[in-house]
Write an enzyme that holds these catalytic residues in place. Structure first.
Site, PDB file in Angstrom:
ATOM      1  N   TRP A 349       0.827  -1.208   0.000  1.00 59.43           N
ATOM      2  CA  TRP A 349       0.000   0.000   0.000  1.00 59.43           C
ATOM      3  C   TRP A 349       0.861   1.259   0.000  1.00 59.43           C
ATOM      4  CZ3 TRP A 349      -2.315   2.054   5.179  1.00 59.43           C
ATOM      5  CH2 TRP A 349      -1.340   2.039   6.180  1.00 59.43           C
ATOM      6  N   ASP A 350       2.180   1.099  -0.203  1.00 64.18           N
ATOM      7  CA  ASP A 350       3.087   2.239  -0.061  1.00 64.18           C
ATOM      8  C   ASP A 350       2.780   3.376  -1.021  1.00 64.18           C
ATOM      9  OD1 ASP A 350       5.646   1.158   1.768  1.00 64.18           O
ATOM     10  OD2 ASP A 350       4.508  -0.396   0.739  1.00 64.18           O
ATOM     11  N   GLU A 488      -1.053  -4.280  11.981  1.00 62.75           N
ATOM     12  CA  GLU A 488      -0.367  -5.529  11.621  1.00 62.75           C
ATOM     13  C   GLU A 488       0.016  -6.409  12.800  1.00 62.75           C
ATOM     14  OE1 GLU A 488       2.915  -4.545   8.998  1.00 62.75           O
ATOM     15  OE2 GLU A 488       1.631  -4.815   7.260  1.00 62.75           O
ATOM     16  N   LYS A 608       1.855  -1.811  16.219  1.00 61.55           N
ATOM     17  CA  LYS A 608       3.148  -1.735  15.529  1.00 61.55           C
ATOM     18  C   LYS A 608       3.340  -0.366  14.903  1.00 61.55           C
ATOM     19  CE  LYS A 608       5.475  -3.610  11.442  1.00 61.55           C
ATOM     20  NZ  LYS A 608       5.329  -4.519  10.291  1.00 61.55           N
ATOM     21  N   GLN A 609       2.255   0.168  14.343  1.00 63.67           N
ATOM     22  CA  GLN A 609       2.330   1.442  13.629  1.00 63.67           C
ATOM     23  C   GLN A 609       0.962   2.107  13.665  1.00 63.67           C
ATOM     24  OE1 GLN A 609       3.269   0.652   9.488  1.00 63.67           O
ATOM     25  NE2 GLN A 609       1.983  -1.160   9.478  1.00 63.67           N
TER      26      GLN A 609
END
Length: 795
Positions: A349-350, A488, A608-609
């Site tokens: 998805w970057d 994630e 995680k993010q």
């Protein structure tokens, strides 16, 4: 050292893989890591040349299971060029920077000119000193050409130097240690040969995707070469006479073609022909630098001090991966660029962090990257159908043909165990594609794309979300179950054998946004095109009524006065973060730490993010409030700030994207901690913050995201409605900067921020004035005019 150069002094084996990634040179068609030609294939520093979109699939046996992995192929290595003193009955050792004879070594990466220069000096036991200077380029004007100039100077002696230039087809995909249990040899049918005018060639093909590769080299030196054919290699060997203080030059020029290239009959013939027609190194260098200057003019960025220097490096790597040449290719946005083998070159998805920057500088590249997704729309439809859904379900990891490439097992290097991988449940990637379609249209005004390819993707993604949402009588809401969010870490509820989570807030809110935009698009389409679309994809009016309902009644969970990451998140246990930091130091990968302890991250409130906070990254405050209001919630400033605080203290930042998003969101809410996160985002790759990951390939999304942080995050730039909306936020550490952009037919519009003022310069053209909307007023600026716009004082 200037703002345009990066210098690396000395040689240390443990640092070289990081330098190789940071010193990668590319042109959007292919790229080569900064491996040293003398030792590129000695097993210490792996060579890496990657052409955009060249994938191959292999089968491996892992943990007793057969798995398939599709990799971005490491192409034949064009770099090898080694040398040794050849006086006496026996030649001396091949000289490399790892040899004890090395006395000086330095690398200089020139961003302005797109070259890598390396200077080395050797002194043998007899006191003979040899200076070596190399300049390397991957041509930005001709995407198929690269060149290496090597200059040898015998400083205090005379004698013979043996030089060997090689094309190497024995390369494998072994650049990432944790993948080495997987099959790695992607090339077969390797042949070598010679052509007139000092040319040699090597051809190969990939084992399953059957991509044919042609590589040809022309090496020029004062003496004639002896050609040697070896297994999977071809070499040209020269014996050069060196005199004290005199410099001898060896130029190696190569051309690369693959069978994916248009307008060629055969990649080998094309490569041999192109390298034969290529001019000398000096002329190549001049035209290469001119092509880079055109790139820099379209993406001008001036930020003072060290931050500006790092941003320029980030921009350099973005442009090497996604240049105007990319517009002619069928490729996506590889998460680690063309700089290494991490994630096997897959597309995630970057692009969500990359395209918003490109939209305002290279819209033709953005359109090509979106077209990559459209070409794989049929596969996404098949994937949706395979799980009993309508519409299009795009894969979390994509490669050549758009099928799901996400691994089913992943290795925890801390415990050594192979574990199930459920990250393919991140269906929010579809919303990212829809978001990029819409934002591209807003920035470019490209109605033709929106009404054709863009519309087909947007409507099919909306259809998938509407069919995925199940109505729940108990709460009178629609729910999306069995997914993973951007976090994630969490892939299941504690103790559950069923993977997936229910009602991830980010997933549900972005799904509602997609449905809302799809309805808006259907309202605005010209009637003939709307009818064509309805016929083409079989869209019924009853579906639009469902979309309207779902877009207003998707469930968004809350707990303790904040948006819940997913339903049930508030019931998870708290972690003792201080104790974990004291015990482990770096806790970015908490999931691995806890699994190695026999525990599970699924039990805890830990991310995680950025997950919920991604909503503040994607949507301006007014748009986000409107979205939540449509869904039946009041998102006032206090609730949002409370939500930001809540997740700020429960996120380990195990991804480079996390600190970027947190820096962006904190800057927008005017928090003093913003710069701390922005700075870590800037340093993620140059300082290898995540402990060795940069050596496997730079983090392209984070690099582009830092550029967009200046472009849109700090300025509040928003292109909705064909207007440049600007709502700058003060960031004391970055109070002055300027950049150019391209907007709705205007090229080179310059925005400059100074304390208390915004300066806008619109170049002369025949286009309409640019309308600018500030928080307290609107202005219209005619082409050829410059305006200074005082900003309201900060709250």
């Amino acid at each position: 050292m200037s703002d345009w150069t990066w210098q690396f002094e000395g040689y240390a084996a443990e640092r070289e893989s990081l330098r190789e990634a940071l010193c990668t040179l590319g042109n959007g068609y292919f790229a080569t890591r900064g491996a040293m030609p003398e030792c590129a294939a000695d097993g210490t520093h792996y060579p890496g040349t990657y052409a955009a979109g060249c994938y191959n699939r292999l089968a491996s046996e892992v943990a007793g299971r057969r798995v398939e992995n599709e990799d971005m192929v490491n192409l034949p290595n064009w770099l090898p060029l080694r040398y040794r003193v050849a006086d006496g009955p026996e030649p001396g050792p091949w000289l490399t920077p790892a040899h004890e004879f090395l006395t000086d070594h330095a690398l200089t990466l020139d961003l302005r000119g797109g070259t890598l220069e390396r200077r080395s000096r050797y002194e043998d036991d007899g006191g003979r000193r040899l200076a070596v200077r190399q300049v390397r380029l991957v041509h930005m004007g001709d995407p198929h050409v690269a060149a290496l100039r090597t200059e040898f100077t015998a400083e205090n002696w005379a004698g013979t130097l043996e030089v060997e230039a090689e094309l190497d087809g024995s390369v494998t995909n072994t650049g990432v240690a944790r993948y080495r249990q997987l099959s790695s040899r992607h090339l077969e049918h390797i042949e070598t040969g010679e052509a007139a005018d000092e040319r040699v060639w090597l051809c190969a093909r990939t084992t399953t995707s059957d991509i044919r590769i042609g590589l040809a080299a022309r090496t020029t030196a004062p003496e004639e070469a002896v050609v040697q054919h070896r297994e999977r290699r071809v070499a040209q060997r020269f014996r050069l006479t060196l005199l004290p203080g005199a410099t001898v030059v060896v130029d190696k020029t190569v051309a690369l073609h693959t069978s994916r290239d248009p307008a060629i009959s055969d990649p080998l013939h094309a490569a041999v022909d192109r390298v034969g027609r290529a001019p000398g190194f000096g002329e190549l260098l001049t035209s290469h630098r001119a092509a880079w200057q055109q790139q820099w003019r379209r993406a001008e960025l001036e930020v003072p001090d060290e931050a500006g220097r790092i941003l320029r490096l980030h921009l350099f790597h973005v442009l090497q991966t996604l240049s105007p040449h990319t517009a002619d290719l069928d490729v996506g946005v590889p998460a680690r660029g063309l700089h290494g083998e991490a994630y096997r070159g897959h597309i995630f998805w970057d692009e969500l962090f990359v395209l918003p920057y490109l939209n305002l500088h290279f819209p033709e590249v953005s359109r090509a990257l979106l077209t990559y997704r459209h070409r794989r729309l049929e596969r996404a439809r098949f994937s949706a159908r395979d799980v009993g859904r309508s519409g299009a379900m795009y894969p979390w990891q994509s490669g050549s043909d758009g099928r799901e490439e996400t691994q089913q097992l992943h290795l925890n290097p801390r415990s050594g165990r192979w574990l199930p991988d459920h990250s393919r449940l991140q269906h929010h990637v579809g919303s990212a594609i829809a978001y990029n379609v819409w934002r591209y249209w807003e920035a470019s005004g490209d109605d033709e794309f929106l009404h054709t390819k863009g519309a087909e993707m947007l409507l099919e993604i909306a259809r998938f979300w509407a069919d995925s949402a199940a109505y729940d009588d108990a709460i009178d809401r629609y729910r999306i179950r069995g997914v993973m969010g951007p976090d994630e870490y969490h892939d299941a509820y504690p103790g559950s054998k069923r993977p997936g989570l229910d009602d991830n807030a980010y997933t549900n809110v972005t799904a509602a946004w997609v449905l809302m935009r799809a309805l808006e698009l259907m309202e605005s389409l010209p009637e003939p095109r709307r009818r064509e679309l309805e016929e083409r994809i079989g869209l019924h009016h009853s579906e639009l009524a469902l979309w309207e309902d779902v877009s207003r009644r998707l469930y968004v969970p809350f707990h303790d006065g904040v948006i819940s990451q997913f339903h049930g998140y508030g019931e998870l246990a708290e972690l003792n973060w201080d104790e974990l930091r004291h015990k482990y130091g770096d806790i970015r990968r908490l999931d691995r730490i806890l699994e190695a302890e026999g525990d599970s991250i699924n039990r805890y409130k830990a991310s995680k993010q950025a997950d919920v906070l991604m909503l503040g990254y994607l949507f301006p405050p007014g748009e986000l409030r409107g979205l939540l209001r449509r869904l039946g919630h009041v998102l006032d400033d206090e609730t949002w700030w409370r939500t930001v605080d809540y997740y700020l203290h429960r996120t380990s930042h195990g991804s480079t994207l996390s600190v970027l998003v947190h820096g962006w969101v904190l800057a927008r809410v005017r928090r003093s901690e913003a710069w701390e996160f922005c700075q870590e985002a800037l340093e993620a790759d140059i300082a290898d913050v995540h402990g060795g990951t940069t050596a496997e390939g730079i983090h392209l999304g984070a690099m582009a995201g830092t550029l967009d942080l200046v472009q849109r995050g700090l300025t509040g730039l928003d292109t909705r409605g064909g207007v440049l909306r600007l709502d700058p936020v003060p960031l004391p550490e970055l109070s002055e900067y300027d950049f150019t952009l391209r907007f709705h037919g205007h090229w080179g519009v310059r925005l400059r921020m100074t304390p208390g003022n915004l300066h806008v310069a619109v170049p002369e053209s025949g286009t309409a004035p640019i309308d600018i909307l500030l928080p307290d007023r609107s202005v219209s600026i005619e082409p050829g005019r410059v305006a200074r716009l005082p900003l309201p004082p900060p709250d």
